[in-house]
Every structure is written in structure tokens, then in C-alpha cells.
Design an enzyme around this catalytic site. Structure first.
Site, mmCIF file in Angstrom:
data_model
loop_
_atom_site.group_PDB
_atom_site.id
_atom_site.type_symbol
_atom_site.label_atom_id
_atom_site.label_comp_id
_atom_site.label_asym_id
_atom_site.label_seq_id
_atom_site.Cartn_x
_atom_site.Cartn_y
_atom_site.Cartn_z
ATOM 1 C CD GLU A 71 -2.962 0.268 7.821
ATOM 2 O OE1 GLU A 71 -1.993 0.450 8.644
ATOM 3 O OE2 GLU A 71 -3.134 0.871 6.613
ATOM 4 C CG ASP A 89 -0.533 1.706 10.973
ATOM 5 O OD1 ASP A 89 -0.437 0.404 10.570
ATOM 6 O OD2 ASP A 89 -0.299 2.542 10.272
ATOM 7 C CB ILE A 91 3.576 -2.434 9.777
ATOM 8 C CG1 ILE A 91 3.979 -3.675 10.425
ATOM 9 C CG2 ILE A 91 4.769 -1.808 9.093
ATOM 10 C CD1 ILE A 91 4.468 -4.830 9.581
ATOM 11 C CG ASP A 92 2.813 4.720 10.055
ATOM 12 O OD1 ASP A 92 1.642 4.824 9.318
ATOM 13 O OD2 ASP A 92 3.467 5.868 10.237
ATOM 14 C CB THR A 94 3.010 -1.129 4.877
ATOM 15 O OG1 THR A 94 2.566 -1.214 6.273
ATOM 16 C CG2 THR A 94 2.867 -2.803 4.385
ATOM 17 C CG ASP A 230 -1.794 6.075 9.064
ATOM 18 O OD1 ASP A 230 -0.905 5.109 9.186
ATOM 19 O OD2 ASP A 230 -2.416 6.343 8.182
HETATM 20 C C1 LIP Z 1 1.257 5.089 5.505
HETATM 21 C C2 LIP Z 1 1.623 6.163 6.176
HETATM 22 C C3 LIP Z 1 2.298 7.164 5.342
HETATM 23 C C4 LIP Z 1 1.142 7.582 4.380
HETATM 24 C C5 LIP Z 1 0.522 6.449 3.599
HETATM 25 C C6 LIP Z 1 -0.166 5.338 4.677
HETATM 26 P P1 LIP Z 1 0.729 2.499 6.304
HETATM 27 O O1 LIP Z 1 0.666 4.226 6.614
HETATM 28 O O2 LIP Z 1 2.295 6.410 7.351
HETATM 29 O O3 LIP Z 1 2.677 8.454 5.791
HETATM 30 O O4 LIP Z 1 1.536 8.594 3.270
HETATM 31 O O5 LIP Z 1 -0.774 6.918 2.943
HETATM 32 O O6 LIP Z 1 -1.063 5.953 5.515
HETATM 33 O O7 LIP Z 1 -0.098 2.063 5.383
HETATM 34 O O8 LIP Z 1 2.101 1.978 6.049
HETATM 35 O O9 LIP Z 1 0.419 1.974 7.677
#
Ligand code: LIP
Length: 290
Positions: A71, A89, A91-92, A94, A230
Site C-alpha cells: 500500500e 497492507d 496496517i489495515d 490505519t 486490503d
Molecule cells: C482501509 C480499509 C477500510 C476502507 C478504507 C481503507 P487502510 O485501509 O481497510 O475498510 O474502508 O477505504 O482502504 O487505509 O487502513 O489500510
């Protein structure tokens, strides 16, 4: 490329996830140490970047012939190819991380010929690990087979479902309208044309949402706008439990991992009916990924 040892890669990814987990739980993100990407709701922290660096360095050292997509180092125009590719990713969730809300994960996937093949999703705050290899099952904390209830309960209709959605970071235009109007319709009473689902949840991590559909703790997850990193890892875990992943727009049963529009439905008799019922409620059509 010689045949890949999927089990060895899976085990290595778990060790990386655990190391990343220590970095994530040791960090104290503050909004001043974070930044934004596209807008004020699209956050990144120094920890996202540091974890991705650690992950990419470790993977390139051990598997120099496997491509890497992450990412934080992705550039518009980078295309996912059919070569084996780690899709990461760091940190999914964030936004949750910045707010110290513990629905956060690291998501480590491997796609081969564009097919998600290994998935590791780890929430370091709850110490919950989800893992799967295509064709070899999915597990929680390595030993508990998923889904948690076997066979999974049959579906009635959407009115008995707990549904996850995400607002995402795009807050204007066609796709925002499709989301918000569909959310309203999902919740609305049947007499008013709605599905009257049990509830909508917007939890903030696509990877963990997919794992929750895999375990059976959520019935459906619908989102457009998120990215391959993601969903790649959670996709494997979900499919290994008998779950389906289809397009968020009506009609396409075989979305691409980088298609940016997804609907996941847990395993259980009647899941195709749920897909059709949900598609019948979508207000308009997402443009993202078209
Ligand atoms: C997030 C996702 C979340 C989505 C956001 C974003 P991040 O990932 O997991 O569900 O709605 O658009 O993509 O930015 O925390 O890695």
C-alpha cells in the site's frame, strides 16, 4: 519459477506478521505523527511506512523472485501481473490505529496468476491470527478451523443478516451516493422497500471484515473503493471457509482481486440468494474500478 513451497511461505508470513505486530503495538501514533494521502480521511503514519519497509525487505531477501505490491509504495499505474506477487497492507485500519481503536490488522497475501493463494491477517491488539492456503483450509490462531460453526447456518434472507460496510475515504460523487443510499435501503423497513437487516457495521479494516465473514461473525461485507492489499489475504481465508466473494456492483460473480469492488458472503445454504437479494438493493452503480 520453480514450484513454490506454499506452506513454507505461509509460515514465513506468519513470522513476519508477528514481528510487525510488535512494531504496531509498541508505536504511539499521534495525529501529528501521521499524515494524509488523498484527503483528511485517508491517513498514513510513520508506523505504516516502517512496517511495510520491514516486510518488503524481509520478503525480498528470502523470495527475491516474487514480486511485491504494498500500500505505501504503490504508485498509480503499477499493475498487478500474473506473476506470483506478495500483496501487503502493513496496517489495515490505519484510522483505527491513529485513534487507538483496536480493530487493526496487518494483511499479508500472495497471489499467483492473480488468484489469492495465501492469506495471513493478524490483529496484534487482540493477538488474533487468521491464516489460510488455497485448497488447504483456514484457521484462527493456527489451530481452530474456520468457519467457527460447521455446517454454517443456512440463510433466510437479508433481514436476518449482520452486514459490514465501509464509508471509505471518498466522500463525494457518484460512488459516495451509491454507498449512502444503499446503506439506507439495507436498513429500511420492508414496507418502505428496504431489507431491514439486523444491523450495519462499519468497523474500519477490510481484512478483518473478511475474516469475520469467514468465521461467521458477520454474514455479509460490501465495499467499493478499497484495494488489492486490503482484500487479498482475507479473500483466501474467506474462500477456504466456503464463503463467496463477488462484485459490489450487480452481475459479476468473478471479480478480480484488484477490481476494487467486493461483496463477501459467508458460507451456508442460500448464499447465492443473499448475493442476488443484495444486488437487487444496490442504488446505482459504482464507477471505481470500471
Ligand atoms: C482501509 C480499509 C477500510 C476502507 C478504507 C481503507 P487502510 O485501509 O481497510 O475498510 O474502508 O477505504 O482502504 O487505509 O487502513 O489500510
Amino acid at each position: 519459477m520453480a514450484d513454490l513451497d506454499l506452506q513454507e511461505i505461509h509460515d514465513f508470513l506468519i513470522s513476519i506478521a508477528q514481528e510487525a505486530g510488535e512494531m504496531i503495538t509498541a508505536a504511539y501514533p499521534t495525529t501529528s505523527a501521521s499524515g494524509t494521502k488523498k484527503n483528511s480521511a485517508d491517513l498514513v503514519t510513520e508506523t505504516d511506512r516502517a512496517v511495510e519497509k520491514m516486510v518488503s525487505t524481509s520478503l525480498r531477501q528470502k523470495y527475491p523472485h516474487i514480486a511485491f505490491m504494498g500500500e505505501e509504495t504503490y504508485s498509480p499505474g503499477d499493475l498487478l501481473t500474473s506473476s506470483p506477487t506478495f500483496i501487503v497492507d502493513p496496517i489495515d485500519g490505519t484510522t483505527n490505529f491513529v485513534h487507538r481503536h483496536p480493530y487493526v490488522s496487518i494483511s499479508l497475501g500472495l497471489a499467483i496468476a492473480l488468484v489469492p493463494t495465501i492469506g495471513i491477517v493478524y490483529n496484534p491488539f487482540t493477538r488474533t491470527l487468521y491464516s489460510g492456503i488455497r485448497g488447504r483450509g483456514a484457521f484462527r490462531n493456527r489451530t481452530t478451523p474456520l468457519p467457527l460453526t460447521t455446517p454454517p447456518p443456512p440463510f433466510e434472507d437479508l433481514s436476518s443478516c449482520l452486514v459490514a460496510v465501509e464509508w471509505g475515504s471518498d466522500r463525494s460523487g457518484n460512488d459516495y451516493k451509491v454507498k449512502s443510499q444503499t446503506f439506507t435501503r439495507l436498513c429500511a423497513a420492508k414496507e418502505e422497500g428496504g431489507a431491514m437487516v439486523h444491523g450495519l457495521r462499519s468497523l474500519g479494516s477490510a481484512a478483518l471484515n473478511l475474516c469475520a465473514v469467514a468465521t461467521g461473525e458477520l454474514d455479509v461485507y460490501w465495499e467499493a473503493g478499497c484495494w488489492a492489499w486490503d482484500v487479498c489475504a482475507g479473500w483466501v481465508i474467506l474462500k477456504e471457509t466456503g464463503g463467496m466473494i463477488v462484485d459490489a456492483n450487480p452481475g459479476n460473480l468473478e471479480p478480480r482481486v484488484d477490481g476494487r469492488r467486493y461483496m463477501a458472503v459467508r458460507g451456508g445454504e442460500g448464499q447465492k440468494r443473499i448475493v442476488e437479494e443484495f444486488w437487487g438493493l444496490v442504488e446505482g452503480k459504482f464507477e471505481v474500478g470500471l
